[in-house]
Design a protein around this motif. Sequence first.
Motif, short mmCIF file in Angstrom:
data_model
loop_
_atom_site.label_atom_id
_atom_site.label_comp_id
_atom_site.label_asym_id
_atom_site.label_seq_id
_atom_site.Cartn_x
_atom_site.Cartn_y
_atom_site.Cartn_z
N ALA A 50 0.84 -1.20 0.00
CA ALA A 50 0.00 0.00 0.00
C ALA A 50 0.87 1.25 0.00
O ALA A 50 0.59 2.23 -0.71
N ALA A 51 1.96 1.23 0.76
CA ALA A 51 2.88 2.37 0.79
C ALA A 51 3.57 2.54 -0.57
O ALA A 51 3.80 3.68 -1.03
N LYS A 52 3.86 1.40 -1.18
CA LYS A 52 4.51 1.48 -2.50
C LYS A 52 3.56 2.09 -3.54
O LYS A 52 3.98 2.89 -4.38
N TRP A 53 2.30 1.71 -3.48
CA TRP A 53 1.34 2.29 -4.42
C TRP A 53 1.17 3.80 -4.18
O TRP A 53 1.02 4.57 -5.12
N ARG A 54 1.20 4.19 -2.90
CA ARG A 54 1.10 5.62 -2.61
C ARG A 54 2.30 6.37 -3.18
O ARG A 54 2.17 7.49 -3.70
N TYR A 55 3.47 5.73 -3.12
CA TYR A 55 4.67 6.38 -3.68
C TYR A 55 4.57 6.46 -5.21
O TYR A 55 5.01 7.44 -5.81
N VAL A 56 3.99 5.42 -5.82
CA VAL A 56 3.77 5.45 -7.27
C VAL A 56 2.89 6.63 -7.64
O VAL A 56 3.12 7.33 -8.64
N MET A 57 1.85 6.89 -6.83
CA MET A 57 0.96 8.01 -7.10
C MET A 57 1.69 9.35 -6.99
O MET A 57 1.42 10.29 -7.74
N VAL A 58 2.62 9.44 -6.04
CA VAL A 58 3.44 10.65 -5.92
C VAL A 58 4.27 10.86 -7.18
O VAL A 58 4.36 11.98 -7.72
N LEU A 59 4.86 9.78 -7.67
CA LEU A 59 5.62 9.86 -8.91
C LEU A 59 4.74 10.31 -10.07
O LEU A 59 5.13 11.14 -10.90
N TYR A 60 3.53 9.77 -10.11
CA TYR A 60 2.61 10.08 -11.22
C TYR A 60 2.19 11.55 -11.19
O TYR A 60 2.15 12.23 -12.23
N VAL A 61 1.89 12.06 -10.00
CA VAL A 61 1.51 13.48 -9.89
C VAL A 61 2.67 14.37 -10.31
O VAL A 61 2.47 15.39 -11.02
N ASN A 62 3.88 14.02 -9.93
CA ASN A 62 5.05 14.81 -10.34
C ASN A 62 5.23 14.77 -11.86
O ASN A 62 5.56 15.78 -12.49
N GLU A 63 4.98 13.61 -12.43
CA GLU A 63 5.11 13.48 -13.89
C GLU A 63 4.02 14.31 -14.59
O GLU A 63 4.29 14.92 -15.64
N LEU A 64 2.83 14.34 -14.04
CA LEU A 64 1.77 15.16 -14.61
C LEU A 64 2.16 16.64 -14.59
O LEU A 64 1.90 17.38 -15.56
N TYR A 98 -0.75 13.06 -24.47
CA TYR A 98 -1.96 12.41 -23.94
C TYR A 98 -1.70 10.92 -23.68
O TYR A 98 -2.10 10.39 -22.64
N ARG A 99 -1.05 10.26 -24.64
CA ARG A 99 -0.74 8.84 -24.45
C ARG A 99 0.19 8.65 -23.25
O ARG A 99 0.07 7.66 -22.51
N HIS A 100 1.11 9.58 -23.07
CA HIS A 100 2.07 9.47 -21.99
C HIS A 100 1.39 9.50 -20.63
O HIS A 100 1.77 8.76 -19.70
N ILE A 101 0.37 10.36 -20.47
CA ILE A 101 -0.30 10.46 -19.17
C ILE A 101 -1.41 9.43 -19.03
O ILE A 101 -1.84 9.15 -17.90
N THR A 102 -1.87 8.86 -20.13
CA THR A 102 -2.99 7.92 -20.07
C THR A 102 -2.52 6.48 -19.81
O THR A 102 -3.25 5.70 -19.17
N ALA A 103 -1.34 6.13 -20.27
CA ALA A 103 -0.85 4.76 -20.11
C ALA A 103 -0.85 4.31 -18.65
O ALA A 103 -1.31 3.20 -18.33
N PRO A 104 -0.36 5.13 -17.69
CA PRO A 104 -0.41 4.69 -16.29
C PRO A 104 -1.84 4.49 -15.77
O PRO A 104 -2.10 3.57 -14.99
N VAL A 105 -2.77 5.35 -16.22
CA VAL A 105 -4.15 5.22 -15.76
C VAL A 105 -4.75 3.90 -16.23
O VAL A 105 -5.48 3.22 -15.49
N GLU A 106 -4.44 3.53 -17.46
CA GLU A 106 -4.96 2.25 -17.98
C GLU A 106 -4.44 1.07 -17.18
O GLU A 106 -5.15 0.08 -16.97
N LEU A 107 -3.20 1.16 -16.71
CA LEU A 107 -2.64 0.10 -15.87
C LEU A 107 -3.27 0.11 -14.48
O LEU A 107 -3.55 -0.95 -13.90
N LEU A 108 -3.52 1.31 -13.95
CA LEU A 108 -4.10 1.41 -12.61
C LEU A 108 -5.54 0.92 -12.58
O LEU A 108 -6.01 0.43 -11.54
N GLN A 109 -6.27 1.06 -13.69
CA GLN A 109 -7.66 0.63 -13.73
C GLN A 109 -7.80 -0.89 -13.54
O GLN A 109 -8.89 -1.38 -13.23
N GLN A 110 -6.70 -1.60 -13.73
CA GLN A 110 -6.72 -3.04 -13.50
C GLN A 110 -6.58 -3.38 -12.01
O GLN A 110 -6.61 -4.55 -11.63
N ARG A 111 -6.41 -2.36 -11.17
CA ARG A 111 -6.25 -2.54 -9.73
C ARG A 111 -7.34 -1.72 -9.01
O ARG A 111 -7.10 -0.58 -8.60
#
Length: 316
Positions: A50-64, A98-111
């Motif tokens: 759970a902590a690792k996923w939260r860190y992934v989200m931090v990375l994603y927000v920074n990338e956005l 758009y593809r760059h920011i959408t690819a992680p969301v498509e992977l996250l939707q599987q979780r």
Amino acid sequence: YKEFVFALGELETSLQGFMDQYFEKAKSVQRAIEFTKKFERLQLPCLNMAAKWRYVMVLYVNELKIIENEYNQKKNDPPLARNLPPTSGKIAWSRQLYRHITAPVELLQQRPEVMKMGETKRAIKSYNKLARVLVEYEMVFLRMWNQQIDQAKSSLNSTVLVRDPDTREPHINLDRSANELLREIEVMTKMGLQLTPSARAFRAIGLELREKNESLAMVLRENKQIRAKVPELLTTLMAPHFERVDEALSPGLTMLKWTSLNITAFVESVRSALSDVELLVDRANDILEFRIEGVYKQILSTPICELPENEPWTTD
């Protein structure tokens, strides 16, 4: 058993260290998600996924934020891929973001469990905001481009030729953007964009329009080359014959439009007139060069009388 428990603890510690070290160096959110999914399969409580996923989200927000800054800095003059025309190049650039920011969301939707996390919801909110901006960017340029299509179609109702106001030479009267728009249509079709009826109609006449443009350009080049072959001494003499060429060109300056069906016949009539004049010009040049100027040079080089070079002479 104690040794086994100790070894297992060492293994868990090393796994935690390996994951922490990876996340410290992680630069791609998509790879970080795939990496986290692989270790999640181990179902080890010590890894604290759970902590690792939260860190992934931090990375994603920074990338956005990075992509949003890039968009704001380059949206007025984005880097275009080689050989792409302006509008489709800008759309391709925005779609890449758009593809760059959408690819992680498509992977996250599987979780689903990850999607319910507060950090994920905040990241998705930022994603939706940026995605709307990128889609609107594409739509704005598409609307502007469709307006250019309508303008280009209206320009096809003009005559195929027009005279230069200064030199009076005939030139092709085709909107310079027509060829670029045809190229845009080709690229956009490959990109999977849906064309408007105007764009589809413009594409349908594109090949024919290019053929007409090339044939007219060839005729005008021939006209210019033949006129350049006339020496100044024969300009007045050849003027009536070039009037026939001007008469053949007249329909293209006054009547024929790009949508006309008889442009091919017009081009052939001009070529016929040019062929007759070119034959006459070549013959006139031959006569001038070999029969007139050649004889004139012989007369100039023929001595009428021989005079002594080193002795005085008298008229007696």
